[in-house]
Design a protein around this motif. Sequence first.
Motif, PDB file in Angstrom:
ATOM      1  N   GLU A  10      81.602 -17.432  45.941  1.00 51.40           N
ATOM      2  CA  GLU A  10      82.035 -18.617  45.193  1.00 51.40           C
ATOM      3  C   GLU A  10      83.510 -18.531  44.825  1.00 51.40           C
ATOM      4  N   LYS A  11      83.962 -17.329  44.488  1.00 54.33           N
ATOM      5  CA  LYS A  11      85.383 -17.142  44.180  1.00 54.33           C
ATOM      6  C   LYS A  11      86.245 -17.444  45.412  1.00 54.33           C
ATOM      7  N   ALA A  12      85.773 -17.023  46.584  1.00 52.99           N
ATOM      8  CA  ALA A  12      86.509 -17.318  47.816  1.00 52.99           C
ATOM      9  C   ALA A  12      86.453 -18.807  48.147  1.00 52.99           C
ATOM     10  N   VAL A  13      85.313 -19.434  47.857  1.00 54.72           N
ATOM     11  CA  VAL A  13      85.177 -20.877  48.094  1.00 54.72           C
ATOM     12  C   VAL A  13      86.135 -21.656  47.203  1.00 54.72           C
ATOM     13  N   ASP A  14      86.346 -21.176  45.986  1.00 55.61           N
ATOM     14  CA  ASP A  14      87.291 -21.843  45.084  1.00 55.61           C
ATOM     15  C   ASP A  14      88.687 -21.926  45.702  1.00 55.61           C
ATOM     16  N   GLN A  15      88.997 -20.967  46.583  1.00 56.41           N
ATOM     17  CA  GLN A  15      90.285 -20.979  47.280  1.00 56.41           C
ATOM     18  C   GLN A  15      90.161 -21.566  48.685  1.00 56.41           C
ATOM     19  N   LEU A  16      89.007 -22.197  48.957  1.00 50.93           N
ATOM     20  CA  LEU A  16      88.752 -22.899  50.221  1.00 50.93           C
ATOM     21  C   LEU A  16      88.885 -21.977  51.434  1.00 50.93           C
ATOM     22  N   HIS A  17      88.352 -20.773  51.314  1.00 54.97           N
ATOM     23  CA  HIS A  17      88.313 -19.869  52.461  1.00 54.97           C
ATOM     24  C   HIS A  17      87.280 -20.404  53.452  1.00 54.97           C
ATOM     25  N   PRO A  18      87.659 -20.675  54.715  1.00 52.22           N
ATOM     26  CA  PRO A  18      86.728 -21.325  55.653  1.00 52.22           C
ATOM     27  C   PRO A  18      85.465 -20.518  55.917  1.00 52.22           C
ATOM     28  N   GLY A  19      85.594 -19.208  56.065  1.00 48.46           N
ATOM     29  CA  GLY A  19      84.411 -18.389  56.300  1.00 48.46           C
ATOM     30  C   GLY A  19      83.460 -18.414  55.119  1.00 48.46           C
ATOM     31  N   ALA A  20      84.014 -18.349  53.914  1.00 50.79           N
ATOM     32  CA  ALA A  20      83.176 -18.391  52.715  1.00 50.79           C
ATOM     33  C   ALA A  20      82.514 -19.757  52.560  1.00 50.79           C
ATOM     34  N   LEU A  21      83.248 -20.811  52.869  1.00 54.32           N
ATOM     35  CA  LEU A  21      82.668 -22.152  52.811  1.00 54.32           C
ATOM     36  C   LEU A  21      81.490 -22.281  53.768  1.00 54.32           C
ATOM     37  N   TYR A  22      81.663 -21.759  54.973  1.00 58.74           N
ATOM     38  CA  TYR A  22      80.587 -21.832  55.965  1.00 58.74           C
ATOM     39  C   TYR A  22      79.365 -21.027  55.521  1.00 58.74           C
ATOM     40  N   LEU A  23      79.602 -19.816  55.036  1.00 64.47           N
ATOM     41  CA  LEU A  23      78.494 -18.961  54.623  1.00 64.47           C
ATOM     42  C   LEU A  23      77.774 -19.541  53.411  1.00 64.47           C
ATOM     43  N   LEU A  24      78.532 -20.069  52.466  1.00 63.66           N
ATOM     44  CA  LEU A  24      77.904 -20.672  51.292  1.00 63.66           C
ATOM     45  C   LEU A  24      77.120 -21.926  51.678  1.00 63.66           C
ATOM     46  N   GLY A  25      77.651 -22.679  52.641  1.00 59.52           N
ATOM     47  CA  GLY A  25      76.906 -23.837  53.133  1.00 59.52           C
ATOM     48  C   GLY A  25      75.587 -23.428  53.764  1.00 59.52           C
ATOM     49  N   ALA A  26      75.608 -22.337  54.528  1.00 65.76           N
ATOM     50  CA  ALA A  26      74.369 -21.838  55.133  1.00 65.76           C
ATOM     51  C   ALA A  26      73.380 -21.389  54.066  1.00 65.76           C
ATOM     52  N   VAL A  27      73.889 -20.785  52.998  1.00 66.44           N
ATOM     53  CA  VAL A  27      73.020 -20.358  51.897  1.00 66.44           C
ATOM     54  C   VAL A  27      72.375 -21.567  51.227  1.00 66.44           C
ATOM     55  N   TYR A  28      73.155 -22.630  51.035  1.00 66.58           N
ATOM     56  CA  TYR A  28      72.608 -23.841  50.417  1.00 66.58           C
ATOM     57  C   TYR A  28      71.581 -24.524  51.327  1.00 66.58           C
ATOM     58  N   VAL A  29      71.798 -24.495  52.624  1.00 66.00           N
ATOM     59  CA  VAL A  29      70.857 -25.129  53.553  1.00 66.00           C
ATOM     60  C   VAL A  29      69.515 -24.403  53.551  1.00 66.00           C
ATOM     61  N   THR A  30      69.566 -23.082  53.596  1.00 66.04           N
ATOM     62  CA  THR A  30      68.336 -22.293  53.682  1.00 66.04           C
ATOM     63  C   THR A  30      67.677 -22.077  52.325  1.00 66.04           C
ATOM     64  N   GLY A  31      68.438 -22.239  51.241  1.00 64.95           N
ATOM     65  CA  GLY A  31      67.887 -21.960  49.918  1.00 64.95           C
ATOM     66  C   GLY A  31      67.726 -20.484  49.657  1.00 64.95           C
ATOM     67  N   ASP A  32      68.547 -19.671  50.317  1.00 62.68           N
ATOM     68  CA  ASP A  32      68.474 -18.222  50.161  1.00 62.68           C
ATOM     69  C   ASP A  32      69.212 -17.804  48.896  1.00 62.68           C
ATOM     70  N   CYS A  33      68.491 -17.279  47.918  1.00 64.11           N
ATOM     71  CA  CYS A  33      68.983 -16.773  46.626  1.00 64.11           C
ATOM     72  C   CYS A  33      69.554 -17.869  45.732  1.00 64.11           C
ATOM     73  N   VAL A  34      69.547 -19.119  46.190  1.00 68.07           N
ATOM     74  CA  VAL A  34      69.932 -20.257  45.348  1.00 68.07           C
ATOM     75  C   VAL A  34      68.986 -21.416  45.663  1.00 68.07           C
ATOM     76  N   LYS A  35      69.004 -22.426  44.813  1.00 65.87           N
ATOM     77  CA  LYS A  35      68.188 -23.606  45.061  1.00 65.87           C
ATOM     78  C   LYS A  35      68.755 -24.382  46.243  1.00 65.87           C
TER      79      LYS A  35
END
Length: 276
Positions: free
Chosen positions: A150-175
């Motif tokens: 999330e800290k990396a996403v705050d700085q719009l890191h593309p890899g972090a954005l992609y990985l966090l998006g995948a986490v949100y899609v699958t619901g892995d460790c988050v809703k």
Amino acid sequence: MLRAFLWKPSARKCSVDAAFSQFRLWRGMHSRNKKAMEFIGKGFSALKEVDRVIDYCELNDKRLIPLLRTAKEHFELALEADNSNTQARYWLSKLHLKYHVPGANKAVGAALLVEAAEMGDPDALYELGCRLRVENAYVQSDQQAFYYLEKAVDQLHPGALYLLGAVYVTGDCVKQDVSSAIWCFHRASEKGHAGAAIAYGSLLLRGVQLPESLTKFNVKRVLSNRKLRNNAEFNPIEMAREQFEIAASAGCDLGLKWLKRLEEEEKKLLAPDNGP
């Protein structure tokens, strides 16, 4: 009155001295940072050469040692020149953790990576978040990984954005939150991330609704483009095609396959009916 008259020149002198000392401090910091960036550039060039040939030889090939040693020395010199440089810490940590460089130490690499992440370097935040995703019975790595991502996403890191998006899609460790995933994929795609562009385009073809923040952005973009003003309606197929083109431009074969598939489907729809 006399005291005020005498105070003004002294106050001016103090302010001038303070400004001059601040200027010298800034100039010194700029000089150190410039020197550090020169060392980082030389080290990165050596490391880039290693990455270019490492797929064609063994990881511990002796021919790579001079390049690895050069990279390590220059990253260390960059830290000596500017101890606050996070990029020098990050690349030096990668040398210790990933490459077979002489004198490599995993503990030193991990410490440097954590330091760079705590100092706010986006690449280090993303790298640390990815490494913490590995299962660890003694550490709540999922929560910590999510924190750094999330800290990396705050700085719009593309890899972090992609990985966090995948986490949100699958619901892995988050809703599970598809809208947040779409936003992450959209921002990563804007930065040329091929995987995010493929995921974004695929979700569009599945009929996923865009969040309001993105629909407003798309309307503004359409209205600012004369060619698109006549067709300002939301067209998921065209938007998906645009994403696949981004992926193809980044060298992703899957993007080319999706573009070919869309073209074939359009030809089928436009072909005359051959039935009786």
